[in-house]
Design a protein around this motif. Structure first.
Motif, PDB file in Angstrom:
ATOM      1  N   ARG A  30       0.837  -1.206   0.000  1.00  0.00           N
ATOM      2  CA  ARG A  30       0.000   0.000   0.000  1.00  0.00           C
ATOM      3  C   ARG A  30       0.871   1.255   0.000  1.00  0.00           C
ATOM      4  N   GLN A  31       0.515   2.173  -0.890  1.00  0.00           N
ATOM      5  CA  GLN A  31       1.280   3.421  -0.989  1.00  0.00           C
ATOM      6  C   GLN A  31       0.514   4.541  -0.308  1.00  0.00           C
ATOM      7  N   PRO A  32       1.264   5.478   0.268  1.00  0.00           N
ATOM      8  CA  PRO A  32       0.575   6.618   0.884  1.00  0.00           C
ATOM      9  C   PRO A  32      -0.036   7.517  -0.186  1.00  0.00           C
ATOM     10  N   ASN A  33      -0.995   8.326   0.222  1.00  0.00           N
ATOM     11  CA  ASN A  33      -1.596   9.334  -0.648  1.00  0.00           C
ATOM     12  C   ASN A  33      -0.506  10.275  -1.168  1.00  0.00           C
ATOM     13  N   TYR A 110     -12.448  17.995   6.077  1.00  0.00           N
ATOM     14  CA  TYR A 110     -11.666  16.771   5.928  1.00  0.00           C
ATOM     15  C   TYR A 110     -10.759  16.658   7.150  1.00  0.00           C
ATOM     16  N   LEU A 328      -4.557   2.257   5.632  1.00  0.00           N
ATOM     17  CA  LEU A 328      -5.733   1.543   5.130  1.00  0.00           C
ATOM     18  C   LEU A 328      -6.975   2.433   5.250  1.00  0.00           C
ATOM     19  N   ASP A 330      -7.050   5.727   5.200  1.00  0.00           N
ATOM     20  CA  ASP A 330      -6.940   6.732   4.130  1.00  0.00           C
ATOM     21  C   ASP A 330      -7.353   6.145   2.783  1.00  0.00           C
ATOM     22  N   SER A 331      -7.140   4.848   2.620  1.00  0.00           N
ATOM     23  CA  SER A 331      -7.448   4.170   1.354  1.00  0.00           C
ATOM     24  C   SER A 331      -8.798   3.483   1.364  1.00  0.00           C
ATOM     25  N   SER A 332      -9.661   3.826   2.313  1.00  0.00           N
ATOM     26  CA  SER A 332     -10.983   3.181   2.328  1.00  0.00           C
ATOM     27  C   SER A 332     -12.031   4.126   2.911  1.00  0.00           C
ATOM     28  N   THR A 333     -12.246   4.045   4.203  1.00  0.00           N
ATOM     29  CA  THR A 333     -13.331   4.836   4.802  1.00  0.00           C
ATOM     30  C   THR A 333     -12.990   6.300   4.981  1.00  0.00           C
ATOM     31  N   GLN A 334     -11.721   6.641   4.901  1.00  0.00           N
ATOM     32  CA  GLN A 334     -11.232   7.956   5.311  1.00  0.00           C
ATOM     33  C   GLN A 334     -11.619   8.257   6.761  1.00  0.00           C
ATOM     34  N   HIS A 335     -11.491   9.523   7.144  1.00  0.00           N
ATOM     35  CA  HIS A 335     -11.606   9.881   8.562  1.00  0.00           C
ATOM     36  C   HIS A 335     -13.013   9.608   9.112  1.00  0.00           C
ATOM     37  N   PRO A 336     -13.106   9.301  10.408  1.00  0.00           N
ATOM     38  CA  PRO A 336     -14.428   9.071  11.007  1.00  0.00           C
ATOM     39  C   PRO A 336     -15.269  10.347  10.938  1.00  0.00           C
TER      40      PRO A 336
ATOM     41  N   THR B 149     -13.628   2.743  -3.057  1.00  0.00           N
ATOM     42  CA  THR B 149     -12.754   1.640  -2.668  1.00  0.00           C
ATOM     43  C   THR B 149     -13.564   0.356  -2.466  1.00  0.00           C
ATOM     44  N   ALA B 175      -5.140   3.378  -3.918  1.00  0.00           N
ATOM     45  CA  ALA B 175      -5.793   2.386  -3.055  1.00  0.00           C
ATOM     46  C   ALA B 175      -6.006   1.080  -3.811  1.00  0.00           C
ATOM     47  N   ALA B 178      -2.892  -1.438  -4.117  1.00  0.00           N
ATOM     48  CA  ALA B 178      -2.646  -2.367  -3.005  1.00  0.00           C
ATOM     49  C   ALA B 178      -3.412  -3.677  -3.189  1.00  0.00           C
TER      50      ALA B 178
END
Lengths: 524, 524
Positions: A30-33, A110, A328, A330-336, B149, B175, B178
């Protein structure tokens, strides 16, 4: 993570253990944003003008304030007061353009995948006071389902084997099956997971036959779902040691942790140090608290102590795994979501309950659930136990009672010893043996009683009678190793019941249950 | 999905196309929650007593009401009034024990993964009136990052190839990397994705050399991120037809859809039928609206039209894919948070704005962003364009301007024709050619100019000067097929800028930008 807090437990000394090899392929690559790296470069210059990101300006958010009407915590038993409508209320307010613990300018923007500092730090502080983990980081989650399934993706590759209690929360373990993860059951009894069986599974593992060794244990240590058992401190220590020896990651899924019964908090501690300290002295020692290797990922949730619809919880793990979980997220749900974070920030902040107030609430909540558990037990003893058809252990924590149905006394119960021949039984048994049980067990490890069939009939009987409990087969993890002499189908003579409903539900439900059992066992 | 609504567009006739083969292995083998099957069996008997599930009772939720202070929509331009502090306010209330559009008893309980009916139906109704999709279902998401995603997991297996615009939102496309998904770039121009290039990629695909054919297109059709382009109706029709011919799923990620500029809504329609009908007449035709095959998965978000911290959006897809997404949601994030659903239910409900009010808000919001875009363009024309170093197209929608930097006029710009020798250039060019660019392109398809190097220098210059825009290289998808004669590194002479900041940000940012460009181009 703040460590300069007063803690009841001394911090253990961390061991230096590299656990990077536990990561899944997905987590490794997985790569960072990439936009974040541009931002990092820009941060060297304070006051820089941002013309990069598409962030709506807070003047355009169509909300200026939120209010939450919550119980005040006056009196000794705030949950009782709230439930019966005699509680005073407290108004918590979040504002966009006026002072708040968490400004809506931040909550509605955000944000960070791991959560905003106002909430994260309050929970990290609470965790430090209760668990005193050696070296851990707290990130928010969207509740334990989100947290747990993220852990599956963090650690699981196709064909990996993960360990779990032999009866477990299948709604979640099934999620791992879709990733190609296989579950390996570990035996449980009324005291929860058996360390010696965990050790046996690992010691007897044959990589040639069974594939890669299990490297993750998923466990619900308090009020295990579905059996309701709570693992003793002695067992926890032994389980952690097995995990250390065999290099196993422990996912400690603990949504019922704060709902412990029959605890006596020290009134002097309470007066002098408040609820957090008093509770930390009597709450069970978590795996997290022993985690000198950094191999525990602990999942806490607000679902059971506040409300499920909040969809927020928190993950405590080593900083290394926290960083991977953050990527993960950041690559899916993002912040709560900011709405829930605003609610929690005000609730846990200086104008709300504070973290100590939350502990007062959960202490009171546990007393309320304890009352319901006691009601359940007394009705069970009065109505169900006299039938002789079922019994139940009294749970120390959580929401569930694991009711054992004494099928061995049922007139149509049949059993075959593994050594006897296969053709000399009657018709009923012949039918039982002809096909695998609903759990799909076959051959050695196949059903040697008609437990599954009778439980299926009983479930139908209960539904017809008007009460529903969840049968053990729903939670059973079949041992695929072919090495067991005791198929789980034969141990599936249990029902998961809950005592969290109203008093009426408990009384009426158990009364119906008792009648249905008597009819099913032909006692009437 | 409700279909008995008045729609500006006639419903197209669905084609019968089986698209199940697009599902990933994970999506295919995913099992439903086994507890649900017990529940299903129990539902045959109304009034059954639930002793199965561990759901906290609503009397124990520590909240009785929530209020949200939002703008009233009085006047012609509510966003302008709200932004300048002259708007009246409206108090929206959600209650646990008093009537609400969505009771907090429901909002704070465990809920449906696809969202609660109050919100879901309002959005399905809105979608039906705007897009009139042939046969589609609406599910809530936690915003487009979550939705997108989840689509990657729904459709993507390791070694799959997915198509996207050659400059794209890399935070999200990364995303997919990965998961082992490979991205295949499709050329874009000022009018967005080029249908003929999409067709070329598919026609020229060589499965022996390139692996399994691409079967998913990820596109941002309005205010494409980062280029700001909006695809014309004519191109959309051609793209959909290519997708039909080559059996491609279209993921239509459309967070900027409602932020369209230079639109003239019909005042008579507005008066007679309200904002939804008036807006539906002038908003672009979505891929969803043409989707007679059921191959479009459309992603809408509240992040840009309400606020990002709400973390809610909605997915419109065929019922088949909606069901699979729902199973993934049950196996990961579970149901969307009740706080946001309560806010939306009250906002979109009969005592709030209603869906038509939301359309009034977004119409007004688009006018505000249009004003900012116009300000950006006028400052750009006054300050930046006269330098001759950069130009920009005027975006029709969204938040971004794709600024072309005229590097070809830079004193240190060098170019090598692919046919010339490699040793007869000067030192500068030698250095450029010696290593692949930051984008990692090599050989045929390697950099033939020093664009990447100069853009990297320019970015440093901008940061030092005090303004940040995002360089095109951050968004570039390198063509790995080896077939391109025009490496993307040579086309990366762009910056993504936004006009959504304050007027001050736009004025100061572009003034600094113009000065920095002049210095970088040695014009001062």
């Amino acid at each position: 993570m703040p460590v300069a807090v007063e803690s009841a437990i001394p911090y253990p000394t961390p061991r230096k253990v590299d656990l990077a090899h536990h990561l899944s392929t997905e987590a490794r690559i997985r790569q960072p944003n990439p936009i974040k790296s541009v931002w990092k470069a820009a941060q060297v210059r304070p006051g820089i003008i941002n013309m990069g990101n598409g962030d709506p300006h807070h003047t355009l958010y169509p909300i200026s304030s939120m209010n939450f009407i919550v119980p005040s915590l006056e009196g000794d038993h705030p949950v009782e007061a709230w439930r019966t409508g005699t509680s005073k209320t407290l108004v918590l307010s979040s504002h966009k353009d006026a002072p708040s613990t968490l400004s809506l300018r931040t909550a509605f923007a955000y944000g960070a995948g791991a959560g905003l500092p106002a909430v994260r730090e309050a929970l990290a502080d609470l965790g430090a006071r209760i668990h005193a983990p050696p070296n851990h980081t707290v990130c928010l989650s969207l509740g334990n389902a989100d947290a747990l399934t993220k852990c599956f993706r963090l650690f699981g590759d196709p064909d990996d084997s993960f360990l779990c209690e032999e009866f477990t929360f299948s709604a979640m373990t099934n999620a791992a099956l879709a990733l190609g993860i296989r579950w390996v059951p570990v035996r449980v009894d009324g005291g929860g997971l058996l360390p010696e069986d965990l050790e046996r599974v690992m010691r007897c593992w044959d990589e040639k036959k069974q594939g890669k060794r299990p490297h993750v244990l998923y466990t619900v240590p308090c009020s295990q779902n579905p059996t309701g058992s709570t693992i003793s401190l002695e067992r926890r220590r032994r389980i952690y040691e097995v995990a250390h020896i065999y290099d196993i990651i422990i996912i400690e899924d603990d949504p019922y942790y704060f709902l412990q019964y029959d605890l006596q908090i020290n009134q002097n501690t309470l007066k002098e140090h408040g609820y957090t300290r008093a509770m930390s002295e009597v709450l069970p020692r978590s795996f997290l608290s022993m985690d000198i290797d950094g191999r525990v990922v602990r999942l806490d949730s607000f679902s059971k102590v506040l409300a499920p619809g909040i969809r927020l919880g928190w993950i405590t793990s080593s900083p290394f795994f926290a960083d991977k979980l953050d990527m993960l997220t950041d690559s899916s749900t993002q912040h709560p979501h900011g709405l829930g974070q605003a609610y929690l920030a005000e609730l846990l902040g200086p104008t709300g309950w504070g973290a100590d107030g939350l502990m007062k609430w959960v202490h009171s909540l546990a007393r309320e659930y304890e009352r319901r558990r006691d009601l359940f037990v007394s009705v069970f003893d009065a109505k169900v136990a006299p039938t002789g058809c079922a019994s139940a252990e009294v749970p120390q924590s959580g929401m569930f009672v694991w009711i054992q149905v004494h099928l061995e006394t049922h007139p149509r119960f049949v059993v075959r010893t593994p050594d006897s021949g296969s053709d000399d039984e009657g018709d009923v048994l012949g039918a039982v043996m002809a096909a695998p049980g609903v759990l799909g067990e076959v051959a050695r490890g196949g059903p040697i009683t008609n437990t599954e069939q009778l439980m299926s009939e009983l479930l139908r009987k209960l539904v017809e009678s008007g009460v529903i409990m969840i049968p053990a087969s729903t939670f059973a993890i079949v041992d695929r190793s072919g090495s067991t002499l005791s198929p789980i189908g034969d141990r599936a003579n249990y029902l998961r019941a809950t005592f969290v409903g109203t008093d009426e539900t408990i009384r009426d439900g158990l009364t119906i249950f008792a009648q249905a059992l008597e009819e099913f066992f032909n006692l009437k």
